[in-house]
Scaffold this motif. Structure first.
Motif, short mmCIF file in Angstrom:
data_model
loop_
_atom_site.label_atom_id
_atom_site.label_comp_id
_atom_site.label_asym_id
_atom_site.label_seq_id
_atom_site.Cartn_x
_atom_site.Cartn_y
_atom_site.Cartn_z
N ASP A 51 20.94 -26.23 -21.21
CA ASP A 51 20.94 -25.86 -22.63
C ASP A 51 19.67 -26.31 -23.35
OD1 ASP A 51 21.61 -28.56 -22.49
OD2 ASP A 51 22.95 -28.46 -24.22
N LYS A 52 18.78 -27.04 -22.63
CA LYS A 52 17.53 -27.53 -23.23
C LYS A 52 16.27 -27.10 -22.49
CE LYS A 52 19.56 -31.47 -25.26
NZ LYS A 52 20.32 -32.43 -25.47
N GLU A 53 16.43 -26.46 -21.32
CA GLU A 53 15.24 -26.13 -20.54
C GLU A 53 15.48 -24.93 -19.64
OE1 GLU A 53 12.88 -29.45 -18.88
OE2 GLU A 53 13.13 -28.43 -16.96
N LEU A 63 6.73 -21.02 -15.52
CA LEU A 63 6.84 -20.96 -16.97
C LEU A 63 7.98 -21.86 -17.38
CD1 LEU A 63 5.73 -19.49 -19.54
CD2 LEU A 63 7.72 -18.00 -19.33
N LEU A 64 7.71 -22.79 -18.28
CA LEU A 64 8.70 -23.76 -18.73
C LEU A 64 8.95 -23.52 -20.22
CD1 LEU A 64 10.36 -26.36 -18.30
CD2 LEU A 64 8.26 -27.65 -18.70
N VAL A 65 10.22 -23.34 -20.58
CA VAL A 65 10.61 -23.16 -21.99
C VAL A 65 11.52 -24.33 -22.33
CG1 VAL A 65 11.70 -21.64 -23.67
CG2 VAL A 65 10.50 -20.65 -21.70
N LYS A 66 11.17 -25.05 -23.42
CA LYS A 66 11.97 -26.20 -23.84
C LYS A 66 12.50 -25.97 -25.24
CE LYS A 66 9.68 -29.74 -21.09
NZ LYS A 66 9.15 -31.10 -21.13
N VAL A 71 21.07 -20.25 -24.41
CA VAL A 71 22.09 -19.37 -23.82
C VAL A 71 21.34 -18.21 -23.17
CG1 VAL A 71 24.02 -17.84 -24.30
CG2 VAL A 71 23.78 -19.95 -25.61
N LEU A 72 21.64 -17.94 -21.90
CA LEU A 72 21.06 -16.78 -21.23
C LEU A 72 21.85 -15.54 -21.63
CD1 LEU A 72 20.32 -17.92 -17.57
CD2 LEU A 72 18.68 -17.29 -19.32
N GLU A 83 18.27 -17.09 -25.67
CA GLU A 83 18.46 -17.38 -27.08
C GLU A 83 18.66 -18.87 -27.26
OE1 GLU A 83 21.69 -15.22 -28.79
OE2 GLU A 83 20.61 -13.32 -28.75
N GLY A 84 18.27 -19.37 -28.42
CA GLY A 84 18.41 -20.78 -28.75
C GLY A 84 17.29 -21.17 -29.70
N LYS A 85 17.05 -22.45 -29.83
CA LYS A 85 15.94 -22.94 -30.65
C LYS A 85 14.80 -23.31 -29.70
CE LYS A 85 14.56 -26.42 -34.01
NZ LYS A 85 13.52 -27.08 -33.22
N ILE A 86 13.77 -22.49 -29.68
CA ILE A 86 12.66 -22.67 -28.75
C ILE A 86 11.60 -23.57 -29.40
CG2 ILE A 86 10.84 -21.50 -27.46
CD1 ILE A 86 12.81 -18.98 -27.67
N ASP A 87 11.29 -24.68 -28.72
CA ASP A 87 10.30 -25.62 -29.23
C ASP A 87 8.95 -25.48 -28.52
OD1 ASP A 87 12.05 -26.84 -31.08
OD2 ASP A 87 12.85 -28.16 -29.52
N GLN A 88 8.99 -25.21 -27.20
CA GLN A 88 7.75 -25.15 -26.41
C GLN A 88 7.84 -24.08 -25.34
OE1 GLN A 88 7.23 -28.96 -24.57
NE2 GLN A 88 6.62 -29.98 -26.44
N VAL A 89 6.71 -23.44 -25.09
CA VAL A 89 6.55 -22.52 -23.95
C VAL A 89 5.29 -23.00 -23.23
CG1 VAL A 89 6.21 -20.14 -23.20
CG2 VAL A 89 7.60 -20.62 -25.22
N ILE A 90 5.46 -23.41 -21.98
CA ILE A 90 4.37 -24.05 -21.24
C ILE A 90 4.16 -23.34 -19.92
CG2 ILE A 90 3.60 -26.21 -20.16
CD1 ILE A 90 5.73 -27.60 -22.05
N TYR A 91 2.89 -22.99 -19.64
CA TYR A 91 2.52 -22.47 -18.32
C TYR A 91 2.12 -23.64 -17.44
CZ TYR A 91 2.45 -17.67 -19.95
OH TYR A 91 2.80 -16.46 -20.45
N VAL A 92 2.73 -23.74 -16.27
CA VAL A 92 2.42 -24.80 -15.32
C VAL A 92 1.66 -24.14 -14.17
CG1 VAL A 92 3.36 -26.58 -13.82
CG2 VAL A 92 4.54 -26.01 -15.96
#
Length: 97
Positions: A51-53, A63-66, A71-72, A83-92
């Motif tokens: 529910d957080k990552e 691709l990391l979404v935090k 919810v998928l 869907e949810g509250k997206i704080d970060q989108v990070i490419y690793v």
């Protein structure tokens, strides 16, 4: 050497034929609506979900979404709607290649 030549050819063809780079170069397409929806196309698989990552495998790296309250909403072989509250989108980057 051959891999590099193939990448250069794809870039050249993409530019000359004015094709979208995500199609020719197998890149992910990420569409966000504010901080509440993220739609990701052209990924290689789901690696982790809570529910957080969300962590997805890409052709090169991950691709990391935090965030929170994830919810998928849709999950197809190469597409995900989260869907949810997206704080970060990070490419690793995958430094092994």
């Amino acid at each position: 050497m051959m891999k590099k030549l193939r990448q250069l050819m794809k870039r050249w063809i993409t530019q000359k034929m004015e094709l979208p780079p995500d199609v020719m170069m197998d890149l992910p397409r990420v569409t966000m609506i504010g901080q509440i929806h993220i739609y990701i196309e052209n990924h290689r698989g789901l690696l982790q979900f809570s529910d957080k990552e969300l962590r997805l495998l890409l052709k090169q790296g991950q691709l990391l979404v935090k965030g929170e309250q994830f919810v998928l909403k849709t999950m197809l072989p190469e597409e995900i709607l989260l869907e949810g509250k997206i704080d970060q989108v990070i490419y690793v980057n995958d430094s092994g290649k």
